[in-house]
Design an enzyme around this catalytic site. Structure first.
Site, PDB file in Angstrom:
ATOM      1  CG  PHE A   1      -1.889   1.189   1.171  1.00 39.72           C
ATOM      2  CD1 PHE A   1      -3.067   1.123   0.433  1.00 39.72           C
ATOM      3  CD2 PHE A   1      -1.601   2.377   1.844  1.00 39.72           C
ATOM      4  CE1 PHE A   1      -3.931   2.217   0.365  1.00 39.72           C
ATOM      5  CE2 PHE A   1      -2.467   3.464   1.783  1.00 39.72           C
ATOM      6  CZ  PHE A   1      -3.640   3.375   1.043  1.00 39.72           C
TER       7      PHE A   1
ATOM      8  CG  ASP B   1       5.568   3.750   1.741  1.00 38.02           C
ATOM      9  OD1 ASP B   1       5.628   4.474   2.757  1.00 38.02           O
ATOM     10  OD2 ASP B   1       4.535   3.653   1.037  1.00 38.02           O
TER      11      ASP B   1
ATOM     12  CE  LYS C   1      -1.025   5.870   7.429  1.00 36.19           C
ATOM     13  NZ  LYS C   1      -0.679   5.137   6.213  1.00 36.19           N
TER      14      LYS C   1
HETATM   15  C1  LIG Z   1      -0.919   5.359   4.795  1.00 37.19           C
HETATM   16  C2  LIG Z   1       0.154   4.966   3.870  1.00 37.19           C
HETATM   17  C3  LIG Z   1       0.364   5.652   2.669  1.00 37.19           C
HETATM   18  C4  LIG Z   1      -0.538   6.749   2.186  1.00 37.19           C
HETATM   19  O1  LIG Z   1      -0.517   7.860   3.014  1.00 37.19           O
HETATM   20  P1  LIG Z   1      -1.624   9.005   2.840  1.00 37.19           P
HETATM   21  O2  LIG Z   1      -1.186  10.070   3.784  1.00 37.19           O
HETATM   22  O3  LIG Z   1      -2.945   8.412   3.190  1.00 37.19           O
HETATM   23  O4  LIG Z   1      -1.571   9.442   1.417  1.00 37.19           O
HETATM   24  C5  LIG Z   1       1.424   5.243   1.869  1.00 37.19           C
HETATM   25  N1  LIG Z   1       2.231   4.248   2.243  1.00 37.19           N
HETATM   26  C6  LIG Z   1       2.064   3.575   3.400  1.00 37.19           C
HETATM   27  C7  LIG Z   1       3.007   2.476   3.774  1.00 37.19           C
HETATM   28  C8  LIG Z   1       1.007   3.903   4.246  1.00 37.19           C
HETATM   29  O5  LIG Z   1       0.810   3.205   5.367  1.00 37.19           O
END
Ligand SMILES: *Cc1c(COP(=O)(O)O)cnc(C)c1O
Length: 400
Positions: free
Chosen positions: A136, A220, A249
């Site tokens: 994700f 990420d 986050k």
């Molecule tokens: C939540 C998340 C995203 C997306 O972040 P947003 O602020 O909602 O755009 C991307 N990568 C990872 C691993 C995430 O947990």
């Protein structure tokens, strides 16, 4: 206005993208939340791994209030003290060389993809990005192209140049590697996908492959970063340094801010005008982030995440021995997933009734990503409530 009326209005106006839980929250403090009817909850979700220093930490609140009274926004044409301080701090703790600030996770990933491609183009390579199944990386067009097919349905045509391979499968990855490949992007611990950690030898082999083939390695760390796993970043847990790392986050302690960092190799291919943002890294967001990171240092919250996470994991493993519906406990520090043999939403809802906020992800995984400064007592109370919910669930199933 009453909770039910707010819920009705929300249903009328908000684009039906989120299936809302009909609860309205009005106040938070540390690991506690209060709804509009003044019922108290323990937050084991932290706004999806955002409130790493708890709700409304006084130091973060003060930093935001002070900054709001001084200067909120100036654009990136100019320098601001908070952004400079935050840049320096993040570069130092990450071992990277350069940073760029964004407003969200998806935006950080978009930026990471762009600069990875820029680097590859400067080397005369193709622009393909390899991502992992079950990953994700956000909900923008390029980030859904990297992610799970269910998020792509009905939004085509997808941006091109994205390939997916199974996670933790080196041979599958090697098969896709050639001169057309720019970068490999992965979460060291998949979050949304159900708290699935990379295997250490796999991650080390991916790093080696990237070095040999001159492929950009992107981590990420939007969910796994900022102390969550007991380390500043999950990369430190693995001892693997990427070329680019994305954050968001937990970075702002509740303020929307994201970032991507890169090493000098990548930065060398970037020129003035290549990328930009209006809000990204503005004084408000960076002041909040700086205060958040200072709290993590001053209150030793990486250590806390490690210790509390280990304690929680051990106690969950003890419950796993008692209850058949628990199949596995995965994760590191305070990024834990309880794999169930039933839809996790059933258990999530029962916990919610008992006053504990958790999250169901990947169908059967109950995700726990509480504030790093959650009290031991709150974790004990959670375990008690969780066990009661499991007993209740067993009873109901036996009656059927
Ligand atoms: C939540 C998340 C995203 C997306 O972040 P947003 O602020 O909602 O755009 C991307 N990568 C990872 C691993 C995430 O947990």
């Amino acid at each position: 206005m009453k909770n039910i009326d707010l819920h009705t209005k929300d249903q009328q106006y908000y684009l039906p993208t989120f299936k809302r839980i009909p609860l309205t929250f009005v106040k938070g403090k540390g690991s506690k939340l209060w709804d509009i009817e003044n019922k108290e909850y323990t937050d084991m979700l932290a706004g999806i791994a955002v409130n790493n220093v708890g709700h409304c930490h006084p130091k973060v609140v003060e930093a935001i209030q002070d900054q709001a009274a001084e200067l909120m926004h100036i654009s990136n044409f100019f320098v601001s003290p908070a952004q400079v301080a935050l840049s320096e701090l993040l570069v130092k703790i990450s071992g990277m060389d350069r940073i760029f600030f964004t407003n969200s996770g998806a935006e950080s990933v978009e930026g990471a993809i762009k600069i990875a491609r820029r680097y590859a183009h400067s080397k005369g390579r193709g622009g393909k990005i390899i991502s992992m199944e079950n990953s994700f990386h956000g909900r923008t067009l390029a980030t859904i192209a990297t992610g799970q097919p269910k998020y792509q349905e009905g939004f085509g045509p997808m941006p091109s140049g994205f390939i997916q391979v199974p996670f933790n499968d080196l041979e599958a990855l090697k098969k896709e590697v050639n001169q057309d490949v720019t970068a490999i992007i992965l979460e060291p611990i998949q979050g949304e996908g159900g708290i699935i950690p990379a295997e250490k030898p796999y991650l080390q082999a991916v790093k080696q492959l990237c070095e040999e083939e001159d492929i950009v390695l992107i981590f990420d760390e939007i969910q796994s970063g900022i102390g969550r796993t007991g380390y500043w970043f999950a990369k430190d847990l693995y001892g693997v340094q990427p070329d680019i790392m994305t954050l968001a986050k937990g970075l702002g302690g509740g303020m929307p801010i994201g970032a991507f960092l890169c090493n000098e190799k990548i930065a060398g291919s970037i020129q003035y005008g290549d990328h930009g943002t209006t809000f990204g890294g503005n004084p408000m967001a960076t002041a909040a982030s700086l205060a958040t990171l200072k709290v993590i240092v001053e209150e030793n919250l990486r250590q806390a995440a490690k210790e509390k996470g280990n304690w929680l994991k051990e106690n969950l493993q003890a419950l796993q021995k008692k209850f058949q519906i628990i199949q596995d406990i995965r994760g590191e520090g305070l990024m834990l997933g309880i794999v169930l043999s039933v839809p996790a939403i059933e258990i999530m809802q029962k916990l919610l009734k008992a006053g504990f906020i958790t999250n169901a992800t990947a169908g059967n995984v109950l995700r726990l990503v509480p504030p790093l400064n959650i009290e031991q007592k709150a974790l004990e109370n959670f375990l008690t409530a969780f066990e009661l919910v499991l007993i209740q669930h067993e009873k109901e199933n036996n009656e059927q």
